[in-house]
Design a protein around this motif. Sequence first.
Motif, PDB file in Angstrom:
ATOM      1  N   GLU A 139     -16.263 -20.033  19.980  1.00 45.94           N
ATOM      2  CA  GLU A 139     -16.388 -18.606  19.660  1.00 45.94           C
ATOM      3  C   GLU A 139     -17.648 -18.280  18.863  1.00 45.94           C
ATOM      4  O   GLU A 139     -18.026 -17.119  18.764  1.00 45.94           O
ATOM      5  N   GLN A 140     -18.305 -19.267  18.308  1.00 47.93           N
ATOM      6  CA  GLN A 140     -19.543 -19.046  17.550  1.00 47.93           C
ATOM      7  C   GLN A 140     -20.780 -18.975  18.434  1.00 47.93           C
ATOM      8  O   GLN A 140     -21.840 -18.572  17.969  1.00 47.93           O
ATOM      9  N   LEU A 141     -20.663 -19.360  19.683  1.00 52.98           N
ATOM     10  CA  LEU A 141     -21.831 -19.377  20.560  1.00 52.98           C
ATOM     11  C   LEU A 141     -22.359 -17.968  20.811  1.00 52.98           C
ATOM     12  O   LEU A 141     -21.588 -17.021  20.941  1.00 52.98           O
ATOM     13  N   THR A 142     -23.690 -17.870  20.884  1.00 55.87           N
ATOM     14  CA  THR A 142     -24.360 -16.598  21.153  1.00 55.87           C
ATOM     15  C   THR A 142     -25.462 -16.841  22.181  1.00 55.87           C
ATOM     16  O   THR A 142     -25.772 -17.991  22.529  1.00 55.87           O
ATOM     17  N   ALA A 143     -26.084 -15.767  22.613  1.00 54.08           N
ATOM     18  CA  ALA A 143     -27.219 -15.870  23.528  1.00 54.08           C
ATOM     19  C   ALA A 143     -28.351 -16.687  22.901  1.00 54.08           C
ATOM     20  O   ALA A 143     -29.083 -17.399  23.605  1.00 54.08           O
ATOM     21  N   SER A 198     -18.396 -27.657  27.120  1.00 49.40           N
ATOM     22  CA  SER A 198     -17.726 -26.574  26.398  1.00 49.40           C
ATOM     23  C   SER A 198     -16.610 -27.021  25.451  1.00 49.40           C
ATOM     24  O   SER A 198     -15.822 -26.194  25.014  1.00 49.40           O
ATOM     25  N   GLY A 199     -16.537 -28.285  25.147  1.00 46.70           N
ATOM     26  CA  GLY A 199     -15.487 -28.777  24.260  1.00 46.70           C
ATOM     27  C   GLY A 199     -14.422 -29.534  25.040  1.00 46.70           C
ATOM     28  O   GLY A 199     -14.659 -30.007  26.149  1.00 46.70           O
ATOM     29  N   ALA A 200     -13.237 -29.615  24.481  1.00 45.36           N
ATOM     30  CA  ALA A 200     -12.157 -30.400  25.085  1.00 45.36           C
ATOM     31  C   ALA A 200     -11.638 -29.790  26.391  1.00 45.36           C
ATOM     32  O   ALA A 200     -11.030 -30.476  27.196  1.00 45.36           O
ATOM     33  N   ARG A 201     -11.885 -28.505  26.585  1.00 45.25           N
ATOM     34  CA  ARG A 201     -11.448 -27.870  27.832  1.00 45.25           C
ATOM     35  C   ARG A 201     -12.575 -27.021  28.399  1.00 45.25           C
ATOM     36  O   ARG A 201     -13.504 -26.657  27.688  1.00 45.25           O
ATOM     37  N   LEU A 202     -12.473 -26.714  29.652  1.00 41.38           N
ATOM     38  CA  LEU A 202     -13.482 -25.934  30.354  1.00 41.38           C
ATOM     39  C   LEU A 202     -13.390 -24.466  29.948  1.00 41.38           C
ATOM     40  O   LEU A 202     -12.331 -23.850  30.073  1.00 41.38           O
ATOM     41  N   ARG A 203     -14.509 -23.945  29.437  1.00 41.50           N
ATOM     42  CA  ARG A 203     -14.601 -22.531  29.052  1.00 41.50           C
ATOM     43  C   ARG A 203     -15.989 -22.036  29.426  1.00 41.50           C
ATOM     44  O   ARG A 203     -16.969 -22.752  29.262  1.00 41.50           O
ATOM     45  N   PHE A 204     -16.070 -20.809  29.898  1.00 38.87           N
ATOM     46  CA  PHE A 204     -17.341 -20.232  30.321  1.00 38.87           C
ATOM     47  C   PHE A 204     -17.811 -19.175  29.327  1.00 38.87           C
ATOM     48  O   PHE A 204     -17.021 -18.340  28.895  1.00 38.87           O
ATOM     49  N   VAL A 205     -19.101 -19.204  28.996  1.00 40.40           N
ATOM     50  CA  VAL A 205     -19.680 -18.182  28.124  1.00 40.40           C
ATOM     51  C   VAL A 205     -19.987 -16.944  28.968  1.00 40.40           C
ATOM     52  O   VAL A 205     -20.123 -17.040  30.197  1.00 40.40           O
ATOM     53  N   PRO A 206     -20.121 -15.782  28.341  1.00 38.41           N
ATOM     54  CA  PRO A 206     -20.499 -14.587  29.094  1.00 38.41           C
ATOM     55  C   PRO A 206     -21.852 -14.797  29.790  1.00 38.41           C
ATOM     56  O   PRO A 206     -22.773 -15.386  29.208  1.00 38.41           O
ATOM     57  N   PRO A 207     -21.996 -14.323  31.007  1.00 35.46           N
ATOM     58  CA  PRO A 207     -23.261 -14.496  31.742  1.00 35.46           C
ATOM     59  C   PRO A 207     -24.488 -13.985  30.985  1.00 35.46           C
ATOM     60  O   PRO A 207     -25.581 -14.552  31.120  1.00 35.46           O
TER      61      PRO A 207
END
Length: 132
Positions: A53-57, A75-84
């Motif tokens: 949740e801390q990731l930014t552009a 993306s860590g222990a599970r697959l999660r996608f950042v906003p395009p």
Amino acid sequence: MKLQPDRLDVQSILGYGPGWVGLGREGVAEKIEHSVVIGSRGEKFDWQCTRFEQLTAAHFALLAETRPELVIFGSGARLRFVPPAFLRALMEQRIGVETMDTLAACRTYNILAGEGRQVIAALLIETEGTEA
């Protein structure tokens, strides 16, 4: 049939576990317990984030500055996608981005780096209690 060389002459990932990743190059091993960016051309720097949740552009714009042909985002222990929108700087430079969990990103990085590709692995390392 041998598919991988016995010894990689590039920075490689030797191991991975919850909260850490092991890096090695030319007989020197290092255990890293925070998010990190590594590259097949020897790049290595801290990636200033402890939670997805801390990731930014800005995190991804920093990756674009290294000018790889491909970024592998763990993306860590599970697959999660950042906003395009976070990937805009990479897309503008026509730099490919693949997202996968950090364990898969470690394996994929080693394969591509061993093939001589100019690849960056941005590995989110979340310690216990920081995962969402």
